[in-house]
Each structure stands twice: as structure tokens, then as C-alpha cells.
Write a protein that holds these residues in place. Structure first.
Motif, PDB file in Angstrom:
ATOM      1  N   GLU A  76      -4.507 -26.672  26.988  1.00 19.71           N
ATOM      2  CA  GLU A  76      -4.855 -25.284  26.528  1.00 19.71           C
ATOM      3  C   GLU A  76      -5.401 -24.584  27.543  1.00 19.71           C
ATOM      4  O   GLU A  76      -4.939 -23.216  27.646  1.00 19.71           O
ATOM      5  N   GLU A  77      -6.156 -25.052  28.711  1.00 21.20           N
ATOM      6  CA  GLU A  77      -6.515 -24.409  29.801  1.00 21.20           C
ATOM      7  C   GLU A  77      -5.179 -23.796  30.474  1.00 21.20           C
ATOM      8  O   GLU A  77      -5.046 -22.530  31.358  1.00 21.20           O
ATOM      9  N   LEU A  78      -4.182 -24.591  30.757  1.00 16.37           N
ATOM     10  CA  LEU A  78      -3.115 -24.284  31.500  1.00 16.37           C
ATOM     11  C   LEU A  78      -2.362 -23.254  30.596  1.00 16.37           C
ATOM     12  O   LEU A  78      -1.759 -22.168  31.125  1.00 16.37           O
ATOM     13  N   ASP A  79      -2.137 -23.086  29.366  1.00 14.15           N
ATOM     14  CA  ASP A  79      -1.574 -22.261  28.504  1.00 14.15           C
ATOM     15  C   ASP A  79      -2.149 -20.896  28.727  1.00 14.15           C
ATOM     16  O   ASP A  79      -1.577 -19.824  28.793  1.00 14.15           O
ATOM     17  N   ASN A  80      -3.597 -20.747  28.898  1.00 12.06           N
ATOM     18  CA  ASN A  80      -4.571 -19.729  28.997  1.00 12.06           C
ATOM     19  C   ASN A  80      -4.189 -19.036  30.291  1.00 12.06           C
ATOM     20  O   ASN A  80      -4.091 -17.895  30.401  1.00 12.06           O
ATOM     21  N   ILE A  81      -4.074 -20.045  31.113  1.00  8.42           N
ATOM     22  CA  ILE A  81      -3.717 -19.543  32.608  1.00  8.42           C
ATOM     23  C   ILE A  81      -2.671 -18.856  32.751  1.00  8.42           C
ATOM     24  O   ILE A  81      -2.451 -17.680  33.184  1.00  8.42           O
ATOM     25  N   THR A  82      -1.502 -19.245  31.954  1.00  8.97           N
ATOM     26  CA  THR A  82      -0.043 -18.831  32.079  1.00  8.97           C
ATOM     27  C   THR A  82       0.015 -17.344  31.371  1.00  8.97           C
ATOM     28  O   THR A  82       0.477 -16.391  31.692  1.00  8.97           O
ATOM     29  N   GLU A  83      -0.888 -17.436  30.257  1.00  8.72           N
ATOM     30  CA  GLU A  83      -0.992 -16.162  29.474  1.00  8.72           C
ATOM     31  C   GLU A  83      -1.562 -15.100  30.414  1.00  8.72           C
ATOM     32  O   GLU A  83      -1.279 -13.927  30.342  1.00  8.72           O
ATOM     33  N   ILE A  84      -2.748 -15.556  30.921  1.00 12.66           N
ATOM     34  CA  ILE A  84      -3.477 -14.426  31.814  1.00 12.66           C
ATOM     35  C   ILE A  84      -2.400 -13.857  32.734  1.00 12.66           C
ATOM     36  O   ILE A  84      -2.264 -12.600  33.230  1.00 12.66           O
ATOM     37  N   ARG A  85      -1.834 -14.763  33.413  1.00  9.63           N
ATOM     38  CA  ARG A  85      -0.639 -14.490  34.598  1.00  9.63           C
ATOM     39  C   ARG A  85       0.201 -13.432  33.987  1.00  9.63           C
ATOM     40  O   ARG A  85       0.813 -12.559  34.832  1.00  9.63           O
ATOM     41  N   GLN A  86       0.738 -13.836  32.885  1.00  8.10           N
ATOM     42  CA  GLN A  86       1.630 -12.769  32.433  1.00  8.10           C
ATOM     43  C   GLN A  86       1.215 -11.345  32.129  1.00  8.10           C
ATOM     44  O   GLN A  86       1.727 -10.595  32.529  1.00  8.10           O
ATOM     45  N   LEU A  87       0.047 -11.299  31.607  1.00  8.86           N
ATOM     46  CA  LEU A  87      -0.760 -10.162  31.446  1.00  8.86           C
ATOM     47  C   LEU A  87      -0.908  -9.301  32.624  1.00  8.86           C
ATOM     48  O   LEU A  87      -1.030  -8.088  32.737  1.00  8.86           O
ATOM     49  N   LEU A  88      -1.146  -9.981  33.807  1.00  7.63           N
ATOM     50  CA  LEU A  88      -1.547  -9.310  34.738  1.00  7.63           C
ATOM     51  C   LEU A  88      -0.251  -9.118  35.832  1.00  7.63           C
ATOM     52  O   LEU A  88       0.160  -8.043  36.387  1.00  7.63           O
TER      53      LEU A  88
END
Length: 233
Positions: A76-88
Motif C-alpha cells: 500500500e505504501e509503494l502504491d501510494n508513493i507511485t500515485e504521488i509520483r504520477q501526480l507530481l
């Protein structure tokens, strides 16, 4: 002398972060500073100092009288990191493309080529480090140093356990070539094409690079009209 020591410490820290991201330092295993120092061909002191830097970043933890152990982020943490990276990273890369000059592209192209060469040589540490340098240098063109620093931190917390298999199968080279394609799209002023490529490129982080099948980015379910009505009752 002090500057040289700081330089070695910084180089070791980057290499250790790359080893963590590539999955070459696995959670649960204990790594001692002398052992790592022997691998890097340096004294234990800069390695120990670099590991303590990684402790502060939450990437490893100390094991008293033994050494250091890599921490393990959850899926879940890795998924969240990837989602944030996409947004940024997606919009900021497109913004950077809008201000990139011919000189900028000429400077970035050898960096992109080194990523391809690292993939061809199956050197995962070099691949991760050159990939990090390329993307952060590209993002820096947009002029937001705080965002570049944040993205750098997020990249360090990523885990790409599938890279070893991709490198062995020769598939990592095609992913590496995407960096050269990014520069071609910027030169052609194809921002929509660049946006699509960056989205797919970051999508590899929780797909093939992580040892999984590629999958679309997560979307939060939208509430139906009926559900919206119930929420207002």
C-alpha cells in the motif's frame, strides 16, 4: 580532505539507495559497514556515515552490535508513493519540456544514453542512479527545487524487485530507451505524447519493474447519484 570524505560518503549513499531501490539489499538481511566497505573499495567510516543518513531517511534501521537492516515498505505504501509520483512528475515534466532549450536537450541526452548502456550491461546500481539523475535534472528545468527534492525522496522509497529478471531477459533495455524517446518528444514539442509516455514510464514502477503485471493506475470509485443522495440524508 574533508570535502573528499563528504564526496565519498555521498557517492556511497547514492549507491546504497540504488541498491535498496533495485532490491539488491533485501529486507530482513543484516549488512555490516566493513562488509559493504569491502564491496565499495572504501574504508568503513564513510559507509557507516552513509548508512546513518539512510537511517534518518527511514530506508534502513540499525541492528545493535551487528549493522543495518533494510526496512520493508508495504504494498500500500509503494502504491501510494507511485500515485504521488504520477501526480507530481507528469505535469512537471511536461512543464519542463515547455522551457527546455536545445542546450538542455544536448546535456540530457548523454545521461539518457548512459541509462541504456547500464541496462545493456545489466548494471542495476548504475541503471537506478543514472535514471535518478536524468529525471531529477529534467524536472529541475521547471524551476521548482522543492518539488525536485521531494521526488528524489519518493524515488528512494520505491522498490523495484523485478529489475533483476528484466535485466536477465534483456527487457530492461526497452524501458531504458524510453528516456531517449522522452527527449525526442520534447524536441518535437509533442507534449501530449510526452505526457502519455511519462505516465506509462512511472506505471512500470508498480508493474513490470516491481515484478508484477502492468496495470492501470488506481482510481477512487465515484459515488453514484443514489449514494450521494443517501449521504445527504
Amino acid at each position: 580532505m574533508l570535502e573528499a570524505r563528504r564526496s565519498v560518503r555521498s557517492q556511497v549513499a547514492h549507491a546504497l539507495r540504488a541498491a535498496l531501490v533495485a532490491g539488491q539489499m533485501r529486507p530482513g538481511e543484516i549488512y555490516s559497514a566493513p562488509t559493504l566497505a569491502a564491496q565499495f573499495g572504501v574504508s568503513p567510516t564513510p559507509v557507516r556515515e552513509a548508512m546513518l543518513d539512510l537511517v534518518k531517511e527511514g530506508l534502513v534501521e540499525t541492528v545493535p552490535n551487528k549493522g543495518f537492516r533494510a526496512t520493508e515498505p508495504t504494498d500500500e505504501e509503494l502504491d501510494n508513493i507511485t500515485e504521488i509520483r504520477q501526480l507530481l512528475e507528469v505535469p512537471m515534466t511536461v512543464r519542463a519540456a515547455g522551457v527546455a532549450t536545445a542546450d538542455d536537450l544536448a546535456r540530457l541526452r548523454p545521461m539518457a544514453q548512459r541509462i541504456v548502456e547500464a541496462a545493456q550491461e545489466k548494471d542495476l546500481i548504475a541503471y537506478i542512479e543514472q535514471d535518478r539523475v536524468f529525471h531529477l535534472e529534467l524536472l529541475a528545468l521547471a524551476g521548482n527545487a522543492d518539488l525536485v527534492s521531494l521526488v528524489g525522496e519518493l524515488r528512494s522509497r520505491t522498490r523495484l524487485y523485478g529489475l533483476t529478471r528484466l535485466a536477465a531477459d534483456g527487457e530492461l533495455v526497452s524501458s531504458a530507451a524510453e528516456h531517449l524517446r522522452m527527449l525526442d518528444l520534447i524536441a518535437a514539442n509533442d507534449r501530449r505524447g510526452l505526457e502519455r509516455l511519462i505516465k506509462a514510464h512511472i506505471g512500470h514502477v508498480r508493474g513490470s519493474w516491481a515484478g508484477r503485471e502492468e496495470r492501470p493506475s488506481r482510481r477512487r470509485p465515484r459515488a453514484t447519484p443514489a449514494a450521494q443522495g443517501r449521504s445527504r440524508q
